[in-house]
Enzyme design. Structure first.
Site, short mmCIF file in Angstrom:
data_model
loop_
_atom_site.label_atom_id
_atom_site.label_comp_id
_atom_site.label_asym_id
_atom_site.label_seq_id
_atom_site.Cartn_x
_atom_site.Cartn_y
_atom_site.Cartn_z
N VAL A 84 0.81 -1.22 0.00
CA VAL A 84 0.00 0.00 0.00
C VAL A 84 0.85 1.27 0.00
O VAL A 84 0.33 2.38 -0.19
CB VAL A 84 -0.95 0.06 1.22
CG1 VAL A 84 -1.93 -1.10 1.18
CG2 VAL A 84 -0.17 0.07 2.54
N ASP A 137 0.63 3.94 -3.18
CA ASP A 137 -0.61 4.65 -3.49
C ASP A 137 -1.34 5.16 -2.25
O ASP A 137 -1.86 6.28 -2.25
CB ASP A 137 -1.55 3.72 -4.26
CG ASP A 137 -0.96 3.38 -5.62
OD1 ASP A 137 -0.19 4.21 -6.15
OD2 ASP A 137 -1.26 2.29 -6.13
N HIS A 138 -1.42 4.33 -1.24
CA HIS A 138 -2.25 4.70 -0.08
C HIS A 138 -1.59 4.36 1.24
O HIS A 138 -2.02 3.46 1.94
CB HIS A 138 -3.60 3.98 -0.15
CG HIS A 138 -4.46 4.43 -1.28
ND1 HIS A 138 -4.99 5.69 -1.36
CD2 HIS A 138 -4.87 3.77 -2.39
CE1 HIS A 138 -5.70 5.80 -2.46
NE2 HIS A 138 -5.64 4.65 -3.13
N PRO A 139 -0.51 5.08 1.58
CA PRO A 139 0.16 4.75 2.85
C PRO A 139 -0.76 4.84 4.05
O PRO A 139 -0.55 4.17 5.05
CB PRO A 139 1.30 5.78 2.94
CG PRO A 139 0.92 6.87 1.98
CD PRO A 139 0.12 6.22 0.90
#
Ligand SMILES: *[C@@H]1O[C@H](CO)[C@@H](O)[C@H](O)[C@H]1NC(C)=O
Ligand SMILES: [Zn+2]
Length: 526
Positions: A438, A441-443
């Site tokens: 992740v 893109d989406h920490p």
């Protein structure tokens, strides 16, 4: 008995109660007690002639005025143990030889059993803060926020003795005054405070007797009705500021501004409404985002204070909460204020209690300049915020559940996140070893790592308040701008150790989310 005392010293007539010093209990008429047979060269001799013990009493020469030949009138200020006795002066007569003639008018109070050391520990800045508070409590500066101690110019205070008009009782008090000179607001507040810095009386300009109120409002939304606010039994008092008939969602900590479903927050106004009508800001099936934002922000402050053992940054300045921010399914902290969207067809308005705690949790982290940069920091920042949100629920309700914001979603999913199983939403991870999937893109989806840790450590027997305190302490002391999962977890462990908690439960909870803390020594932290 009390009624009798009140009648003494106050002359109550049809329309007003007028003060009369001669009727205050215990006062004596100086003209009747002074020995007039002599002229006196010094003011000290007048003290003795008035039968006042010079070890305690003194008179200070004030302004004088020539009246006619052989008569100059002088004001004398009365002191007891070196403290000015408020409201008591004598008027002496001086002849052409510059001697006091013994013709003295005025009154002397009876001061006995007075603890002269009272208030000795009160510092200048304490009195200054009390005066700031007095101004803020009595003058709402609409749309401009409260003043703070930097706004006080020419601040002056003095420890004095005050005689209560009704009872004649003497006490040590603080007189304070200052000039407030800022745009659109010039005032000279003055106030008397008792030794606990409670206001005895004061004046700014217009005084409002009522300063807080409990207007009616319904919290929550149509699917998840929340708290009922109001003045009655079983209702919760919003404790709003009151000015005349108007209620204002503005306290010394938080202010709520309604964006009215627009996008431009600069046009938002402080929420004000007729107190008797209560709050009526129903929108997108949410009953009163304004009431909930105001109420739960104060609850969060209480949680932070009693469980987290710190309150920064909420004492430094007033924090703004923007409500009804467009038909928008999110909430955010922008570094200065929290903003809550009105939701959409899938979610109710975002000003629900755990989201409010979440956004204010970001304020705590930001204040420490923590967790600013890379992905791991973002994930910890989000988890700390989630823990803050959950703390509100745990604080209010011992039977809280481990869903995050389960009163927000209309359908499909029943919560925004799940502490007990973060992966249940199909996106969030719950183990550091999954972070690579992740990170790009989406920490923020790494939020589940510390969410799950927190769930595990509490369910393993660490009381919620203790675990919360450890995490808050880690944030304050051990975390920094670039903290990642391992160092962040080590910081929590060290904080728990500082607090004498059972660190083995922390080690074990972190191990379950993939963080082996065997590297994290506790030397120097015990
Ligand atoms: C944790 O790390 C230490 C040191 O690398 C290692 O000896 C230990 O086996 C690890 N524990 C677990 C449960 O993996
Ligand atoms: Zn967040």
């Amino acid at each position: 008995m009390r009624e009798v005392l009140i009648l003494i010293g106050l002359i109550c007539q049809a329309h007003a109660c007028l003060q009369r010093i001669d009727q205050m209990p215990g006062v004596r008429d100086a003209s009747e007690i002074i020995q007039r047979d002599y002229n006196f060269d010094k003011v000290e001799q007048l003290v003795a002639a008035l039968g006042l013990d010079p070890d305690y009493w003194s008179l200070e020469e004030g302004p004088s005025r020539y009246i006619k030949y052989d008569l100059t009138r002088q004001r004398l200020n009365l002191y007891y143990e070196g403290l000015r006795v408020r409201g008591f002066t004598l008027q002496a007569s001086i002849n052409s030889d510059g001697q006091y003639t013994g013709a003295v008018s005025g009154y002397v109070p009876d001061i006995s059993h007075l603890d002269i050391s009272a208030g000795a520990g009160v510092r200048r800045k304490d009195v200054k803060q009390a005066l700031v508070q007095y101004v803020n409590d009595n003058n709402v500066r609409i749309n401009q926020g409260d003043i703070d101690s930097d706004d006080l110019e020419h601040f002056y205070f003095e420890r004095e003795i005050y005689i209560d008009h009704s009872t004649g009782k003497a006490s040590v008090i603080f007189f304070a005054k200052a000039l407030v000179n800022i745009p659109n607001y010039i005032r000279t507040p003055k106030a008397l405070f008792d030794c606990d810095l409670n206001v005895i009386k004061g004046r700014v300009k217009v005084r409002n007797k009522e300063t807080s109120g409990c207007p009616n409002a319904q919290g929550g939304n149509v699917m998840f009705p929340g708290l009922t606010y109001g003045p009655g039994d079983g209702e919760l008092c919003l404790d709003v500021r009151v000015r005349g008939d108007t209620c204002i969602l503005h306290s010394r900590k938080f202010v709520v501004k309604d964006v009215l479903n627009e996008l431009d927050r600069s046009k938002a106004e402080i929420v004000k409404f007729p107190c008797k009508e209560g709050l009526k800001d129903e929108s997108n099936d949410g009953f009163s985002a304004n009431a909930d934002a105001f109420y739960f922000s104060h609850v969060f402050y209480d949680v932070l204070k009693s469980w987290g053992k710190q309150t920064e940054p909420f004492d430094d300045h007033i924090t703004t909460l923007y409500t009804h921010y467009a038909m928008w399914p999110n909430a955010f902290w922008d570094g200065y204020a929290a903003t809550f969207g009105s939701g959409d067809e899938n979610v109710y308005p975002y000003a629900v209690r755990e989201v409010i705690g979440h956004e204010l949790g970001h304020a705590v982290t930001e204040h420490s300049e923590n967790l600013v940069f890379d992905g791991e920091s973002v994930a910890i920042d989000e988890a700390f915020a989630d823990i803050c949100g959950k703390a509100i629920s745990a604080y209010l309700d011992p039977s809280f559940n481990w869903k995050f914001a389960d009163n927000l979603i209309r359908s499909a999913r029943d919560a925004l996140r799940y502490f007990d199983d973060p992966t249940r939403d199909g996106r969030t991870i719950a183990n550091v070893n999954d972070f690579q999937t992740v990170i790009t893109d989406h920490p923020a989806l790494g939020v589940g790592v510390f969410d799950k840790f927190f769930y595990l450590v509490v369910t393993d027997g660490v009381p919620f308040p203790d675990a919360f305190e450890a995490v808050v302490l880690a944030n304050r002391i051990y975390w920094h701008g670039e903290t990642g999962f391992y160092d962040g977890a080590c910081g929590v462990l060290r904080a728990a150790s500082d607090l004498n908690q059972d660190v083995s439960k922390y080690r074990s909870a972190f191990m379950h989310v993939g963080i082996n803390l065997s590297f994290c020594g506790l030397d120097g932290t015990a």
